[in-house]
Write a protein that holds these residues in place. Structure first.
Motif, short mmCIF file in Angstrom:
data_model
loop_
_atom_site.label_atom_id
_atom_site.label_comp_id
_atom_site.label_asym_id
_atom_site.label_seq_id
_atom_site.Cartn_x
_atom_site.Cartn_y
_atom_site.Cartn_z
N ALA A 101 0.85 -12.83 -5.01
CA ALA A 101 -0.28 -12.16 -5.65
C ALA A 101 0.16 -10.88 -6.36
O ALA A 101 -0.33 -10.57 -7.45
N TYR A 109 -3.40 -3.64 -4.93
CA TYR A 109 -3.01 -4.42 -3.75
C TYR A 109 -2.52 -3.52 -2.61
O TYR A 109 -2.80 -3.79 -1.44
N SER A 136 -5.66 -4.37 6.15
CA SER A 136 -4.75 -4.98 7.12
C SER A 136 -4.23 -4.00 8.17
O SER A 136 -3.75 -4.45 9.22
N VAL A 168 -4.27 -3.52 1.05
CA VAL A 168 -3.53 -3.91 2.25
C VAL A 168 -3.53 -2.78 3.28
O VAL A 168 -3.70 -3.01 4.49
N LEU A 196 -1.96 -11.06 5.06
CA LEU A 196 -0.68 -10.86 4.38
C LEU A 196 -0.02 -12.18 3.98
O LEU A 196 1.17 -12.23 3.70
N ASP A 197 -0.81 -13.25 3.95
CA ASP A 197 -0.29 -14.55 3.54
C ASP A 197 -0.37 -14.67 2.02
O ASP A 197 -1.44 -14.58 1.42
N GLY A 198 0.76 -14.86 1.38
CA GLY A 198 0.80 -14.98 -0.08
C GLY A 198 0.67 -13.66 -0.81
O GLY A 198 0.33 -13.64 -1.99
N LEU A 199 0.95 -12.57 -0.09
CA LEU A 199 0.82 -11.25 -0.72
C LEU A 199 1.87 -11.06 -1.82
O LEU A 199 1.57 -10.50 -2.89
N GLN A 204 -8.11 -17.44 -9.04
CA GLN A 204 -8.16 -16.54 -7.89
C GLN A 204 -9.32 -15.55 -7.98
O GLN A 204 -9.92 -15.19 -6.95
N LEU A 218 -5.55 -12.67 1.79
CA LEU A 218 -4.54 -11.62 1.69
C LEU A 218 -4.63 -10.64 2.86
O LEU A 218 -3.67 -9.92 3.12
N THR A 224 -9.90 -15.02 -1.88
CA THR A 224 -8.51 -14.59 -2.11
C THR A 224 -8.17 -13.36 -1.30
O THR A 224 -7.12 -13.28 -0.64
N LEU A 225 -9.06 -12.38 -1.31
CA LEU A 225 -8.80 -11.14 -0.56
C LEU A 225 -8.84 -11.38 0.95
O LEU A 225 -8.12 -10.71 1.70
#
Length: 303
Positions: free
Chosen positions: A200, A215, A223, A219, A194-197, A177, A191, A187-188
């Motif tokens: 991670a 993280y 996000s 986010v 918010l998929d697979g947060l 990753q 993220l 990877t970021l």
């Protein structure tokens, strides 16, 4: 005398009025909209190889008919500005329509099947001329591009900084990753949606407790803050586009009976004031005529 002094001739004015009446008619707009939809349906039918091979002659003839109809339409729109030719090129939609039609007659375009299909696909965008809400959205997207570019620059800077921090902290423990700057950015970027947060965060907690702060801060900024800023830019551009569309409609709207009545009332009030001023001047002049004049000094001395 020059053309500017005389203005357009009566023939050109008559042609412009007739073409303007045709292009502004409801049946004309509905007909062009139906033609655009038929062109889109023909373009979609060509994606089926069996149908395209079986109906190749018919599809090509239909394409020629559509092109001829679009040519007649743009000629009528140009004739509607025969008395004011420059006004035709002041509308970006007129320039777009003219470019789409003219490019179809260029030899290089007609010989290239891919470019010709892309050009035919561009005709579908002409539906925005007849759908005000779609036109507002397209104008809003165009006006939001400068703000979107700034948003992308800030987002790229944020991704790069967090990717470097992630590579420093998680590069050795999680090389899949964060093994390189490219993998960390990918990877970021994933993220950000918010998929697979959750996975991670759990993987980061096994490496260090400080990963939670990493993280959470990412986010919150990427996000929530940046996405809301982008939404604000788009909404602001949408309001500007609605205001421009409102002004465009008001400029093309003929003066109604209320505005005409207001103009008449204003003219009557002005005429009444002018008449009152004239009567006052006449009364003043008549009063000055009846005032007895005093004899001059020489006349008194002579007496």
């Amino acid at each position: 005398m020059t053309f500017m002094e005389h203005g357009p001739g009566p023939a050109r004015r008559a042609l412009a009025e007739w073409a303007r009446a045709v292009t502004q008619a409801r049946w004309f707009a509905l007909g062009v909209l139906a033609l655009i939809l038929v062109n889109a349906a023909l373009l979609g039918a060509e994606t089926y190889r069996g149908m395209a091979q079986e109906w190749q002659t018919g599809l090509r003839a239909a394409e020629h008919v559509c092109l001829a109809a679009f040519t007649v339409e743009i000629v009528l729109r140009m004739c509607a500005h025969a008395d004011r030719p420059r006004d035709f090129f002041r509308d970006p939609w007129n320039i777009f329509d003219l470019a789409v039609v003219v490019c179809a007659f260029l030899p290089l375009v007609r010989e290239n099947t891919t470019v010709l299909r892309l050009l035919r696909l561009a005709r579908v965008l002409r539906t925005a001329r007849f759908l005000p809400q779609l036109r507002i959205v397209m104008v809003a997207v165009a006006r939001s591009l400068p703000g979107t570019v700034s948003f992308l620059l800030v987002g790229a800077l944020l991704l790069y900084v967090y990717a470097m921090v992630g590579w420093l902290f998680f590069g050795d423990a999680d090389p899949e990753q964060y093994g390189s700057i490219g993998r960390a950015v990918l990877t970021l970027f994933l993220l950000m949606t918010l998929d697979g947060l959750g996975d991670a965060v759990h993987a980061g907690l096994e490496i260090s407790r400080w990963s939670l702060l990493y993280y959470v801060s990412y986010v919150l900024i990427a996000s929530f803050v940046l996405v809301n800023v982008l939404i604000g830019v788009v909404i602001s551009s949408l309001e500007e586009a609605r205001e421009l569309e409102r002004e465009r409609v008001e400029d093309r709207r003929p003066p109604g009976p209320l505005s005409a009545a207001g103009g008449c009332d204003h003219g009557r009030e002005l005429s009444a004031r002018i008449a009152a001023a004239r009567r006052a001047l006449d009364d003043l002049e008549a009063g000055l005529r009846h005032v007895p004049q005093k004899p001059s000094t020489r006349a008194r001395r002579g007496a």
